[in-house]
Enzyme design. Sequence first.
Site, PDB file in Angstrom:
ATOM      1  CD  GLU A 191      33.635  39.668  39.659  1.00  0.00           C
ATOM      2  OE1 GLU A 191      34.189  39.978  38.714  1.00  0.00           O
ATOM      3  OE2 GLU A 191      33.517  40.098  40.839  1.00  0.00           O
TER       4      GLU A 191
ATOM      5  CB  CYS B 272      34.878  38.277  29.877  1.00  0.00           C
ATOM      6  SG  CYS B 272      36.387  38.293  31.230  1.00  0.00           S
TER       7      CYS B 272
ATOM      8  CB  CYS C  54      43.627  35.208  41.129  1.00  0.00           C
ATOM      9  SG  CYS C  54      45.039  35.240  40.213  1.00  0.00           S
TER      10      CYS C  54
ATOM     11  CB  CYS D 125      48.027  41.697  39.711  1.00  0.00           C
ATOM     12  SG  CYS D 125      48.826  40.470  38.729  1.00  0.00           S
TER      13      CYS D 125
ATOM     14  CB  CYS E 231      44.041  42.254  40.153  1.00  0.00           C
ATOM     15  SG  CYS E 231      42.835  41.183  39.628  1.00  0.00           S
TER      16      CYS E 231
ATOM     17  CB  CYS F 222      39.736  40.696  37.474  1.00  0.00           C
ATOM     18  SG  CYS F 222      39.977  40.570  35.830  1.00  0.00           S
TER      19      CYS F 222
END
Length: 351
Positions: free
Chosen positions: A94, A107, A114, A118, A121, A337
């Site tokens: 994205e 951004c 990832c 977290c 997220c 995100c």
Amino acid sequence: MKQDLFGLTIEELQEALVAKGMKKFRAKQVFQWLYQKAVFDFSAMHNLGKADIALLKENFTLLPREITILREQNSTDGMTSKLLLRLPDGNSVETVLMHHDYGYSVCVSSQVGCDMHCAFCASGLNGAVRNLTAAEIVAQVYLFNERLRGEAMVSRVVVMGSGEPMLNYDAVIGALDFLHREDTCHMSYRNMTISTCGIIPGIKRLEAEGKPINLAISLHAVKNELRTALMPVNKGFPFVDVIAAAESYSQAGGRQVTYEYILLKGKNDSVQDAELLSNYLRFKHASVNLIPANPVPEQGFERPSKQAIERFVKVLQKNKVNATVRKEMGKDIDAACGQLRAKFAKEQEHK
Ligand code: SAH
């Protein structure tokens, strides 16, 4: 297989063109079309001549044309556009364009997925798939430059999309260096920001780099147990050490550090949390960016009430810690995100 020219230095571009029988000076012209005009269609490069255009088409590709847009979401106020991009290998990332009163900022994502996991997220739901290349990071900016052509160019970049930039350090710095060049976007390092969950060796490397790139730290909690629960990276790099590394970065380069703090209802939004946060940041060259959580339904996080947010800000203000509440750009477009990518993946599963 055709060679991709996007992201090559002018010397590499020269070499590639000469190898296919083109004159050396053509490289400069192609370079200008790509990075000063954001034109990614060889046929539109008028000053090249038919023969060279044919050679280019036959032998080369341009990454921005190899990327397809799977989804596009525009916020109702028209100020934010989010693209879900399909990369040539089939992976998707994205990228978000934001229109501010001072210009356009993008951004960018630094990794597919990832590995930081977290809790709040959506990017890390399935771990990291791979690092992006510098060209893939630059291409995210240029896809928007292409759309803005004639009117404007992106003037700011934040590496705050999916992925942990400090775990793909060389490609991220390579991309930022490329955008900084006088013959590309000529973007000032002061208009670039890297956001990290707190990978200290990366912060140290960035300090040694000596470039005035802005540093943002995703802090989100200042109680050790809670931060570890929210951000497992806290086990390897405890936040107290991260704040010390960030402070050293700011001292060395004179740049103010931004601490991002997602407000999660009932978890980290109490007066006591605000007092603790103040204790850590008071007298530092720092500001806090409070982000009312974008709920990720899978993980059961909620956004605090307006009153709770105001109460939190007041405590920081009383303690002379600079704080802003993030303007909720793109809230209506799954802007946190990985949320669009995760939603897309889910939809595909149900098909
Ligand atoms: N890995 C880097 C950059 C990507 S995350 C980092 O951790 O900083 C970019 C920012 O979006 C981080 O501050 C992250 O914590 C935040 N974010 C992630 N999920 C979110 C959510 N559901 N709501 C609000 N912010 C979120």
